[in-house]
Scaffold this motif. Structure first.
Motif, PDB file in Angstrom:
ATOM      1  N   THR A  23       4.356  -0.187  -0.552  1.00 42.65           N
ATOM      2  CA  THR A  23       4.489   0.540   0.707  1.00 42.65           C
ATOM      3  C   THR A  23       3.152   0.683   1.414  1.00 42.65           C
ATOM      4  O   THR A  23       3.051   0.458   2.630  1.00 42.65           O
ATOM      5  CB  THR A  23       5.106   1.927   0.453  1.00 42.65           C
ATOM      6  OG1 THR A  23       6.413   1.755  -0.110  1.00 42.65           O
ATOM      7  CG2 THR A  23       5.233   2.708   1.754  1.00 42.65           C
ATOM      8  N   ASP A  24       2.109   1.028   0.667  1.00 44.14           N
ATOM      9  CA  ASP A  24       0.787   1.174   1.285  1.00 44.14           C
ATOM     10  C   ASP A  24       0.250  -0.168   1.779  1.00 44.14           C
ATOM     11  O   ASP A  24      -0.414  -0.232   2.822  1.00 44.14           O
ATOM     12  CB  ASP A  24      -0.198   1.794   0.291  1.00 44.14           C
ATOM     13  CG  ASP A  24       0.077   3.272   0.046  1.00 44.14           C
ATOM     14  OD1 ASP A  24       0.775   3.887   0.873  1.00 44.14           O
ATOM     15  OD2 ASP A  24      -0.414   3.806  -0.966  1.00 44.14           O
ATOM     16  N   ASP A  25       0.544  -1.244   1.038  1.00 46.60           N
ATOM     17  CA  ASP A  25       0.116  -2.575   1.491  1.00 46.60           C
ATOM     18  C   ASP A  25       0.754  -2.923   2.835  1.00 46.60           C
ATOM     19  O   ASP A  25       0.079  -3.405   3.753  1.00 46.60           O
ATOM     20  CB  ASP A  25       0.499  -3.644   0.463  1.00 46.60           C
ATOM     21  CG  ASP A  25      -0.366  -3.644  -0.778  1.00 46.60           C
ATOM     22  OD1 ASP A  25      -1.405  -2.951  -0.786  1.00 46.60           O
ATOM     23  OD2 ASP A  25       0.001  -4.335  -1.753  1.00 46.60           O
ATOM     24  N   LEU A  26       2.056  -2.698   2.950  1.00 46.43           N
ATOM     25  CA  LEU A  26       2.756  -3.032   4.201  1.00 46.43           C
ATOM     26  C   LEU A  26       2.302  -2.124   5.339  1.00 46.43           C
ATOM     27  O   LEU A  26       2.176  -2.573   6.492  1.00 46.43           O
ATOM     28  CB  LEU A  26       4.265  -2.941   4.014  1.00 46.43           C
ATOM     29  CG  LEU A  26       4.997  -4.233   3.624  1.00 46.43           C
ATOM     30  CD1 LEU A  26       4.932  -5.247   4.755  1.00 46.43           C
ATOM     31  CD2 LEU A  26       4.445  -4.850   2.345  1.00 46.43           C
ATOM     32  N   LEU A  41       8.841  -1.614   7.467  1.00 48.51           N
ATOM     33  CA  LEU A  41       7.492  -1.078   7.270  1.00 48.51           C
ATOM     34  C   LEU A  41       6.483  -1.724   8.216  1.00 48.51           C
ATOM     35  O   LEU A  41       5.507  -1.088   8.628  1.00 48.51           O
ATOM     36  CB  LEU A  41       7.060  -1.278   5.818  1.00 48.51           C
ATOM     37  CG  LEU A  41       7.791  -0.418   4.775  1.00 48.51           C
ATOM     38  CD1 LEU A  41       7.479  -0.891   3.369  1.00 48.51           C
ATOM     39  CD2 LEU A  41       7.412   1.046   4.943  1.00 48.51           C
ATOM     40  N   LEU A  42       6.702  -2.975   8.577  1.00 46.00           N
ATOM     41  CA  LEU A  42       5.808  -3.640   9.529  1.00 46.00           C
ATOM     42  C   LEU A  42       6.002  -3.113  10.951  1.00 46.00           C
ATOM     43  O   LEU A  42       5.114  -3.253  11.795  1.00 46.00           O
ATOM     44  CB  LEU A  42       6.014  -5.158   9.480  1.00 46.00           C
ATOM     45  CG  LEU A  42       5.457  -5.855   8.241  1.00 46.00           C
ATOM     46  CD1 LEU A  42       5.933  -7.300   8.181  1.00 46.00           C
ATOM     47  CD2 LEU A  42       3.934  -5.793   8.197  1.00 46.00           C
ATOM     48  N   ASN A  94      -8.623  -2.119  -8.691  1.00 44.91           N
ATOM     49  CA  ASN A  94      -9.255  -2.605  -7.460  1.00 44.91           C
ATOM     50  C   ASN A  94      -8.267  -2.795  -6.310  1.00 44.91           C
ATOM     51  O   ASN A  94      -8.640  -3.335  -5.266  1.00 44.91           O
ATOM     52  CB  ASN A  94      -9.979  -3.929  -7.738  1.00 44.91           C
ATOM     53  CG  ASN A  94     -11.212  -3.749  -8.594  1.00 44.91           C
ATOM     54  OD1 ASN A  94     -11.963  -2.794  -8.412  1.00 44.91           O
ATOM     55  ND2 ASN A  94     -11.410  -4.649  -9.545  1.00 44.91           N
ATOM     56  N   LYS A  95      -7.020  -2.378  -6.475  1.00 45.29           N
ATOM     57  CA  LYS A  95      -6.005  -2.618  -5.442  1.00 45.29           C
ATOM     58  C   LYS A  95      -6.390  -1.960  -4.111  1.00 45.29           C
ATOM     59  O   LYS A  95      -6.290  -2.588  -3.047  1.00 45.29           O
ATOM     60  CB  LYS A  95      -4.645  -2.100  -5.897  1.00 45.29           C
ATOM     61  CG  LYS A  95      -4.049  -2.817  -7.096  1.00 45.29           C
ATOM     62  CD  LYS A  95      -3.633  -4.243  -6.786  1.00 45.29           C
ATOM     63  CE  LYS A  95      -2.865  -4.847  -7.953  1.00 45.29           C
ATOM     64  NZ  LYS A  95      -2.501  -6.268  -7.720  1.00 45.29           N
ATOM     65  N   GLU A  96      -6.795  -0.712  -4.142  1.00 42.95           N
ATOM     66  CA  GLU A  96      -7.079  -0.004  -2.891  1.00 42.95           C
ATOM     67  C   GLU A  96      -8.317  -0.566  -2.205  1.00 42.95           C
ATOM     68  O   GLU A  96      -8.324  -0.753  -0.976  1.00 42.95           O
ATOM     69  CB  GLU A  96      -7.238   1.491  -3.161  1.00 42.95           C
ATOM     70  CG  GLU A  96      -5.936   2.164  -3.562  1.00 42.95           C
ATOM     71  CD  GLU A  96      -6.061   3.681  -3.617  1.00 42.95           C
ATOM     72  OE1 GLU A  96      -7.077   4.212  -3.099  1.00 42.95           O
ATOM     73  OE2 GLU A  96      -5.161   4.333  -4.167  1.00 42.95           O
ATOM     74  N   ASN A 153       1.444  -6.687  -2.699  1.00 38.81           N
ATOM     75  CA  ASN A 153       2.017  -6.529  -4.028  1.00 38.81           C
ATOM     76  C   ASN A 153       3.542  -6.482  -3.945  1.00 38.81           C
ATOM     77  O   ASN A 153       4.119  -6.222  -2.884  1.00 38.81           O
ATOM     78  CB  ASN A 153       1.463  -5.273  -4.688  1.00 38.81           C
ATOM     79  CG  ASN A 153       0.013  -5.460  -5.109  1.00 38.81           C
ATOM     80  OD1 ASN A 153      -0.280  -6.069  -6.136  1.00 38.81           O
ATOM     81  ND2 ASN A 153      -0.910  -4.960  -4.292  1.00 38.81           N
ATOM     82  N   ALA A 154       4.196  -6.738  -5.054  1.00 39.93           N
ATOM     83  CA  ALA A 154       5.648  -6.909  -5.077  1.00 39.93           C
ATOM     84  C   ALA A 154       6.378  -5.610  -4.732  1.00 39.93           C
ATOM     85  O   ALA A 154       5.841  -4.505  -4.838  1.00 39.93           O
ATOM     86  CB  ALA A 154       6.095  -7.411  -6.447  1.00 39.93           C
TER      87      ALA A 154
END
Length: 281
Positions: free
Chosen positions: A77-80, A110-111, A43-45, A69-70
Motif C-alpha cells: 500500500t505504501d509503495d503504491l 491506489l494509483l 531497506n524497503k522504506e 512489493n507484492a
C-alpha cells in the motif's frame, strides 16, 4: 499514459544508487527501479524514498518505472501511494506475483489520478492459470511480463530446462495480452551474459510475437534491442503495405495487391505493429 517501446527493459535495485544511476544512463528503452527482490526488508522504506528521488530527477528524460512489493506484503500500500505521488515522471508501477483481478483493481485504485500505467509480472501457477482475467482487469494495464525464476521454482522446473518447455506458458500469456491489447514482455534470462543462449532465447520469443524483454545486466541491452527492432526491409515493407491500402481506400477499391499479395486488415495490423516497434522514422 506514455507510449513506451519495451524492447530492452533494464531492472536495477532502487537501494543501490550507483547501479540505479548506471541503468538510468543506459540505452534501455525503460528502466525499472526495484523495491522488491533486490531490496532487503530493513531497506524497503529508504529504497522507496530513493526511487522517488530518482524518478523526480530522470522521469522527464526517459521512461522510469518502479517494481513495487507484492500485494500480500506489508509494503504494498505504501509503495503504491508513493507511486501515485510521483506525478508524470513515473511511467508505470510494476506489480509482481499478480494472481487475481482484484490485485490489479486495488492497485488501480491506489494509483488514483496518477497518469502512471500498471504493469504486472505473472510468476505463479495461479497467475498463469488466470492470465486472461488479469489482462482484462483494468484499462490502466500496459504490459505483462513472465517471471521465470519464481514460476520455475513454484512449478518444480529445473533452471537448466530447455527453453522449449516454456512454450505453452509463453503462448498463453501472449494470447491473453493480445486479446486485451497490452504489450507482452519476456522475463529476464537467468544469466547476465550476452551469449548465444541469451540471444537464442530472445529470438525465440521475438518470433512468437513478444514485444521485448527484461534484462538484468547492461551487457544484454544492445542484443535485446537489436533482436526486437524490425529490420529495415520489414519497416519499408510495412510502410508500402499501409500506403497501398490507403490508396485503394481512396479509390473506393475493396481489395489491394502488392508484390503478388492480397492485402487486408490483418496485414495492416501486422504492418502497424512493425512500425510501432521500429519507432519514429
Amino acid at each position: 499514459m506514455q507510449t513506451v517501446r519495451r524492447r530492452a527493459v533494464l531492472v536495477a535495485p532502487a537501494s543501490d544508487d550507483r547501479k540505479a544511476r548506471k541503468a538510468l544512463a543506459s540505452t534501455a528503452d525503460e528502466v525499472v527501479l526495484d523495491l522488491e527482490d533486490a531490496v532487503t526488508p530493513e531497506n524497503k522504506e529508504s529504497a522507496r524514498t530513493a526511487a522517488a528521488a530518482l524518478v523526480a530527477e530522470f522521469g522527464a528524460q526517459r521512461p522510469v518505472s518502479i517494481r513495487v512489493n507484492a500485494f500480500d506484503t506489508e509494503w504494498f500500500t505504501d509503495d503504491l501511494a508513493a507511486c501515485a505521488a510521483m506525478g508524470e515522471g513515473l511511467s508505470a508501477a510494476v506489480m509482481p506475483k499478480a494472481e487475481s483481478p482484484e490485485h490489479l483493481t486495488e492497485a488501480d485504485r491506489l494509483l488514483g489520478d496518477s497518469p502512471a500505467a500498471l504493469q504486472i509480472l505473472v510468476e505463479t501457477p495461479t497467475g498463469i492459470r488466470d492470465v486472461a482475467h488479469l489482462c482484462a482487469a483494468t484499462d490502466r494495464l500496459a504490459a505483462i511480463i513472465i517471471g521465470y525464476a519464481d514460476l520455475g521454482a513454484a512449478l518444480g522446473r529445473w533452471p537448466s530446462a530447455p527453453p522449449s518447455v516454456w512454450h505453452p506458458i509463453q503462448e498463453s500469456v501472449l494470447v491473453a495480452a493480445r486479446a486485451a491489447g497490452v504489450s507482452v514482455v519476456d522475463g529476464p534470462h537467468l544469466t547476465i551474459a550476452d551469449d548465444d543462449a541469451f540471444r537464442n532465447a530472445k529470438t525465440w520469443v521475438r518470433d512468437l510475437g513478444f514485444d521485448g524483454t527484461w534484462v538484468i545486466h547492461p551487457a544484454q541491452i544492445d542484443s535485446a534491442t537489436e533482436i526486437f527492432t524490425p529490420d529495415p526491409e520489414s519497416v519499408e515493407d510495412a510502410r508500402r503495405v499501409l500506403a497501398t491500402l490507403e490508396e485503394a481506400a481512396d479509390r473506393g477499391d475493396g481489395a489491394a495487391k502488392l508484390d503478388g499479395r492480397m492485402l487486408d486488415e490483418a496485414l495492416a495490423v501486422s504492418a502497424r505493429r512493425v512500425l510501432a516497434k521500429a519507432g519514429p522514422a
